[in-house]
Write an enzyme that holds these catalytic residues in place. Structure first.
Site, PDB file in Angstrom:
ATOM      1  N   LYS A  99      62.460  38.518  38.968  1.00 50.36           N
ATOM      2  CA  LYS A  99      61.910  39.240  40.202  1.00 50.36           C
ATOM      3  C   LYS A  99      62.299  40.913  40.277  1.00 50.36           C
ATOM      4  O   LYS A  99      63.382  40.964  39.970  1.00 50.36           O
ATOM      5  CB  LYS A  99      62.186  38.333  41.603  1.00 50.36           C
ATOM      6  CG  LYS A  99      61.923  36.940  41.460  1.00 50.36           C
ATOM      7  CD  LYS A  99      60.702  36.628  42.277  1.00 50.36           C
ATOM      8  CE  LYS A  99      60.587  35.008  42.529  1.00 50.36           C
ATOM      9  NZ  LYS A  99      61.492  34.437  43.181  1.00 50.36           N
ATOM     10  N   HIS A 104      67.050  44.167  48.809  1.00 50.28           N
ATOM     11  CA  HIS A 104      68.482  44.343  48.180  1.00 50.28           C
ATOM     12  C   HIS A 104      69.151  45.848  47.922  1.00 50.28           C
ATOM     13  O   HIS A 104      70.205  45.880  47.699  1.00 50.28           O
ATOM     14  CB  HIS A 104      68.119  44.013  46.503  1.00 50.28           C
ATOM     15  CG  HIS A 104      67.664  42.604  46.268  1.00 50.28           C
ATOM     16  ND1 HIS A 104      66.437  42.284  45.720  1.00 50.28           N
ATOM     17  CD2 HIS A 104      67.966  41.304  46.930  1.00 50.28           C
ATOM     18  CE1 HIS A 104      66.143  40.839  45.883  1.00 50.28           C
ATOM     19  NE2 HIS A 104      67.132  40.442  46.509  1.00 50.28           N
ATOM     20  N   HIS A 122      63.980  44.847  45.331  1.00 48.79           N
ATOM     21  CA  HIS A 122      63.357  45.312  46.295  1.00 48.79           C
ATOM     22  C   HIS A 122      64.088  45.852  47.392  1.00 48.79           C
ATOM     23  O   HIS A 122      65.331  46.042  47.237  1.00 48.79           O
ATOM     24  CB  HIS A 122      62.393  44.324  46.847  1.00 48.79           C
ATOM     25  CG  HIS A 122      62.850  43.196  47.502  1.00 48.79           C
ATOM     26  ND1 HIS A 122      63.622  43.241  48.571  1.00 48.79           N
ATOM     27  CD2 HIS A 122      63.134  41.793  47.284  1.00 48.79           C
ATOM     28  CE1 HIS A 122      64.335  41.982  49.035  1.00 48.79           C
ATOM     29  NE2 HIS A 122      63.790  41.046  48.253  1.00 48.79           N
TER      30      HIS A 122
END
Ligand code: ARG
Length: 559
Positions: free
Chosen positions: A120, A126, A123
């Protein structure tokens, strides 16, 4: 000063207690520091005014220009020359270590941060976790704590079964190697689209996850490949940010450690059956149950966190385990920590969730990508590129422009994350974030570079420094700020709030600019004045550098 008070007061007071009482008076006419005596009245059985008077009479004068009692307060006017000399020699002698200490000696700290999910995108949330965690790590190590940095990767769970199905059906292997996360995300999204039409796919996904959990080689190989490719991408971001970890033990690391935890919960009589799932009831604590095993027998996120906490305690014997994770997971952590407590782990209280808010963008364009995902590399690269444009405008002849733009552009992003109380949401605004004025990373970095440029222009002037030459308001105020550096770090550690140091460096840069605007530094006749002011510039640069460094931001010598 606290030491002077401790020596001269008739009570047995802890230094920290005295430090906590010391105030900065609202007006300079009232002194540089004030010590209120109300709290001591009961203890000493005297009126606060009398205590203040007696204390004033006893305090040794040499460090202070003047000591006054004003009602219940003792007001201290420090001797500017002595004070400034102490502060600046201290800063310059300790250099890169100025502000550090050994208060954390023999204390083990685990800081868990970043923790993106395999396959994933990494983003903006994070990055919030990464910048806070990294700066907490830096400040705690700076103060002598023995810290372990853990990246609790999201690398396990039913989604990997789905991903394996998607990989077999739709993956473009060439793309996967060129642009792993984007391709993995594409096929994952496709899986969900297709599963709407054909629900059997979900069953297929579950099956593959089961096979993965059972260690079937085909599934394990694929999972390893996804993980490797993802990590390679994540590490690019970490390199850009200058961030590192001691352990990448993520969720998958605990697969073989969960049965023992579930057994232990069961033995302690805490395991309850609920709709086929195994749970720990937390209604006494006003929380929904903590699910440790799903009805299909699969373990989940919470179980892995229980196993992780127990493993970390055993391995690192932490005095604090700090989880830097978004506040949207507050309930989850309360459930996990309460369950640990119920299991009799008294150290559960030293597990701390340091939560943070949401990230939004003033500039809509950046957040319109499919699924509202912003690729972090894009964000960082954009910041660098915009900074380069600003440099080209302001200082087109600068050497190493790209390198400078990298440090300033990335520094600006980190600074934005660390600027406010972590629980507050942040709104990214490019113009604001990259401005050289105002409370921004570039402003502080620019102040540092300005100081360095003054020092370069001044060349090598030597001689004994007469600190008593630094007596103006601006000089003294700046020295006072420099003196407060360590307190601000300790305060930030205490509250797990890096913004306290961010604010500190902003204030130091502001005080420096006030000094710079009010006084000539290079063009002064009096060599002693010049020498003393240069020393002040040198010390300021050192403190700005140390401050930015513990926030995870590099300085640039020219910009
Ligand atoms: N991987 C999770 C996420 O992206 C964060 C992990 C938080 N840490 C933990 N120990 N649960 O949301």
């Amino acid at each position: 000063m606290a030491e002077e008070i401790q020596k001269n007061i008739d009570a047995d007071l802890q230094l920290d207690f005295i430090k906590g009482l010391i105030e900065i008076p609202p007006k300079p006419e009232m002194g540089d520091y004030a010590f209120p005596c109300f709290q001591l009245a009961k203890n000493l059985k005297k009126s606060p005014n009398i205590i203040a008077q007696e204390l004033k009479d006893k305090i040794k004068r040499n460090y202070f220009e003047k000591v006054e009692d004003k009602g219940p307060y003792v007001n201290f006017f420090v001797d500017k020359g002595t004070f400034t000399k102490d502060v600046l020699t201290n800063v310059l002698e300790q250099g890169d270590k100025y502000g550090s200490s050994s208060v954390g000696r023999d204390k083990n700290i685990v800081v868990e941060y970043s923790s993106p999910n395999i396959a994933k995108p990494f983003h903006v949330g994070h990055l919030f976790s990464t910048s806070i965690g990294n700066s907490l790590y830096k400040m705690m190590s700076f103060e002598g704590y023995n810290c372990t940095r853990i990246n609790h990767l999201g690398d396990w769970g039913t989604q990997f079964g789905k991903l394996i199905v998607a990989y077999k059906k739709w993956c473009n292997v060439h793309e996967l190697h060129k642009n792993p996360i984007k391709e993995l995300l594409r096929i994952y999204v496709k899986f969900h689209e297709e599963a709407e039409k054909d629900p059997d796919l979900n069953e297929e996904g579950r099956l593959h996850f089961k096979r993965l959990e059972d260690g079937c080689s085909e599934e394990v190989e694929l999972w390893k490949k996804f993980k490797e490719l993802s990590l390679r991408e994540f590490k690019k971001v970490y390199t850009l940010l200058g961030v590192d970890f001691d352990s990448y033990a993520g969720e998958s690391f605990y697969t073989d450690k969960m049965d023992a935890v579930i057994d232990e919960i069961d033995k302690k009589g805490l395991l309850v059956e609920s709709n086929g799932a195994k749970v720990v009831m937390l209604d006494k604590y006003n929380m929904p149950p903590c699910i440790v095993k799903k009805s299909d027998g699969a373990t989940i996120y919470a179980t892995r966190d229980l196993a992780a906490a127990i493993y970390r305690k055993k391995t690192y014997n932490f005095s604090k385990c700090i989880y830097v994770v978004g506040m949207d997971q507050s309930l989850h952590f309360r459930q996990v920590f309460t369950t640990l407590k119920l299991m009799g782990k008294d150290w559960a209280d030293s597990c701390i969730h340091a939560g943070f808010g949401l990230v939004r963008f003033a500039d809509k364009k950046l957040s319109t990508r499919k699924g509202d995902v912003i690729f972090l590399e894009d964000l960082l690269n954009k910041s660098v590129q915009r900074t380069l444009e600003i440099i080209n405008e302001k200082n087109p002849n600068l050497e190493n422009k790209l390198q400078v733009a990298q440090k300033v552009g990335i520094g600006a992003v980190i600074f934005t994350y660390l600027k406010n109380n972590r629980e507050r949401d942040i709104v990214f605004d490019w113009n604001e974030m990259l401005s050289f004025e105002g409370e921004t990373g570039p402003y502080v970095q620019y102040s540092y570079a300005r100081g360095k440029s003054i020092l370069r222009k001044a060349g090598n002037i030597t001689g004994t420094v007469d600190y008593s030459k630094l007596k103006s308001k601006e000089e003294f105020e700046l020295a006072k700020v420099l003196n407060n550096f360590r307190d601000s770090i300790l305060n930030a550690i205490d509250k797990l709030e890096p913004f306290i140091v961010t604010r500190y460096v902003i204030n130091a840069a502001k005080a420096f600019n006030k000094f710079y605007n009010a006084h000539n530094i290079i063009n002064v006749e009096d060599k002693d004045v010049k020498l003393a002011r240069l020393q002040l510039v040198r010390a300021t640069c050192q403190v700005l550098k140390n401050g930015l460094n513990i926030l995870g931001i590099d300085v640039v010598e020219k910009m």
